[in-house]
Design an enzyme around this catalytic site. Sequence first.
Site, mmCIF file in Angstrom:
data_model
loop_
_atom_site.group_PDB
_atom_site.id
_atom_site.type_symbol
_atom_site.label_atom_id
_atom_site.label_comp_id
_atom_site.label_asym_id
_atom_site.label_seq_id
_atom_site.Cartn_x
_atom_site.Cartn_y
_atom_site.Cartn_z
ATOM 1 C CB CYS A 6 -0.894 -0.009 1.243
ATOM 2 S SG CYS A 6 -2.018 1.380 1.346
ATOM 3 C CG HIS A 47 -5.511 -2.261 -1.751
ATOM 4 N ND1 HIS A 47 -4.602 -2.879 -0.923
ATOM 5 C CD2 HIS A 47 -5.268 -0.927 -1.636
ATOM 6 C CE1 HIS A 47 -3.842 -1.961 -0.343
ATOM 7 N NE2 HIS A 47 -4.232 -0.759 -0.765
ATOM 8 C CD GLU A 48 -6.491 1.560 -4.382
ATOM 9 O OE1 GLU A 48 -6.700 2.523 -3.607
ATOM 10 O OE2 GLU A 48 -5.371 1.012 -4.467
ATOM 11 C CG HIS A 80 -7.406 2.598 0.728
ATOM 12 N ND1 HIS A 80 -6.762 2.916 1.906
ATOM 13 C CD2 HIS A 80 -6.469 2.013 -0.059
ATOM 14 C CE1 HIS A 80 -5.500 2.538 1.830
ATOM 15 N NE2 HIS A 80 -5.299 1.979 0.650
#
Length: 185
Positions: free
Chosen positions: A109, A152-153, A156
């Site tokens: 990251c 993953h995004e 976030h």
Amino acid sequence: MALRRILRIDNPDDKKILTTRCHPVRLPNPALKQLVADMFETMHAASGVGLAAPQIGITQRLAVISIPPVVEERPDGSKVEVAPEQNFVLINPEIIKASDQEDVGLEGCLSLPGWYGEVPRAAWVTVEYTDLNGRRQRIRRATGLLGRALQHEIDHLDGILFTERIRDLSTLKDYSEEMAPTAAE
């Protein structure tokens, strides 16, 4: 375009923002094109594949992803691009379907530079989002790097850090020295 500061997990003030669930982006938004350009520039400067708005201090549901081209080497040593670079601007993305099968892979990251760990993710995901032109789009059954980057995004945007997904924390390691260029490079 402008480089933005990437927030870091190891900074307590930054972590508060990084662990906050983001608000939807309201459209139309005239400032969005400049923000997206800044995000791509920042992500590429940091050698990233994806960047979510909270990583630059903006708690809105916006992310960019850039999957590098796939290049294969021919028997004669020449290289040929077999798949082009793929760039995505994801406004208000959501995972609408995910595989029950898991795929564990090494993940890092930009908010924790140099650190990587083995993260379980769905083997594929289908994601709906709005593009920069205001049109709804769907990416069906994304696998591999794109599937992992999407998950993953979107994490976030939900205030979830990749370190929270790691089941075996002994796999979380600092590779920054191993990846640093040597004097000969």
